[in-house]
Design an enzyme around this catalytic site. Sequence first.
Site, short mmCIF file in Angstrom:
data_model
loop_
_atom_site.label_atom_id
_atom_site.label_comp_id
_atom_site.label_asym_id
_atom_site.label_seq_id
_atom_site.Cartn_x
_atom_site.Cartn_y
_atom_site.Cartn_z
N GLU A 1 22.50 48.46 -56.84
CA GLU A 1 22.70 48.16 -55.42
C GLU A 1 21.58 48.79 -54.61
OE1 GLU A 1 26.66 48.76 -52.98
OE2 GLU A 1 25.35 50.46 -52.64
N TYR B 1 21.18 44.06 -47.47
CA TYR B 1 22.01 44.59 -48.56
C TYR B 1 21.84 43.67 -49.76
CZ TYR B 1 25.99 45.75 -51.44
OH TYR B 1 26.76 46.13 -52.51
#
Length: 376
Positions: free
Chosen positions: A185, A101
């Site tokens: 992201e 992530y």
Amino acid sequence: MDLYEHQARQLLADHGILVPRAKVTDSADRARAIARGLGGRVVVKAQVKTGGRGKAGGVRLADDPAAAERTARRILGMDIKGHTVRTVMLAEPVDIEEEFYVSYVLDRAAGRFLAIASAEGGTDIEEVAASRPEAVARIPVDPAEGVTSAKAAEIAAAAGLPPQTVDPLVRLWQVLVREDALLVEVNPLVRTREGQILALDGKVTLDDNARFRQARRGSDDCGHDDPLEAAAAAKGLNYVRLDGEVGVIGNGAGLVMATLDVVAGCGARPANFLDLGGGASAEVMADALAVVVSDPAVKSVLVNVFGGITACDAVADGILRAVDRVRPAKPLVVRLDGNNAVRGRALLDERAHPLVQQIPTMDGAARRAAELATTA
Ligand code: GDP
Ligand code: MN
């Protein structure tokens, strides 16, 4: 403005981050041909501006073009957290070895950006962050210094990411800066069996205040999914659709927000936020009214104007012309105060339009509009 995954991945690709080949379609029939072009096996992904698509069944592997068509048919039209799936993206599947992530997000309170990264990316990142916060590294980024290779290496080390992620981390920062994003992201950023680092998902929120210097953001792409919002934006109106029944028109964002609160306090729900802005001419008033009454959910309209630079008589004139032009079939409650209020109220009284009633106070006007909306 939030981008769709397929738009976000294009920005990532434009800045040199590797992404799997993919195509978007709104048709299950075409999905079959696209799958064929991508080699047969594909991942079919719902394009909606919300996360958790995987868990909702909006991301599925299809083994061949026929399965891709069936899967696309299943996903198109699905509802994911209140978002209807209108298009799907078909992507070349990737053999995932590890999922990471990574994101950069504006930290307004700190006046900086924050790099957030974890070696345990994927669909469970929220649970990881909640149950084991130490598995998610949070590193402040000074906007003036940005993410250099050294900074990216610091982020990667803090999160336990392999050194091959340093280059994509630098590029992801470039996406943020060059595209004027508030959030970028990638979850998951993956390491494939062959050792390549690829972005399998992308989320980008662009800063709408920077639109003027982003020439390549086309006019057809101004972030309005709602047709009424798009129509209002085309007229230069600040309009946001909400889900209640009282249409709200006011001048000045603060007054409109206060009006929404007062409507809610009267037991009704605002149907929208519409700020006329400064010079509330008859023309602007008519455009505003046209937008608000064309929302079928609107049962009554509350016009709350405090005359400043624009005097209330001009606003009253605007309301009357607007009513003549738009011919709304819904009642209007008008509260005028401030500059030239007496003259403005007199104009509305003289005309005595059957659909327009005046209440001199904001509370009283909101109460009346709420009553009309709930008994209509
Ligand atoms: P989200 O649930 O909305 O975040 O959608 P994602 O695009 O992140 O997809 C959810 C999950 O599907 C990812 O975390 C991956 O585990 C998986 N996934 C997505 N694309 C692929 C792929 O090409 N191959 C494999 N094996 N899994 C994938
Ligand atoms: Mn994801």
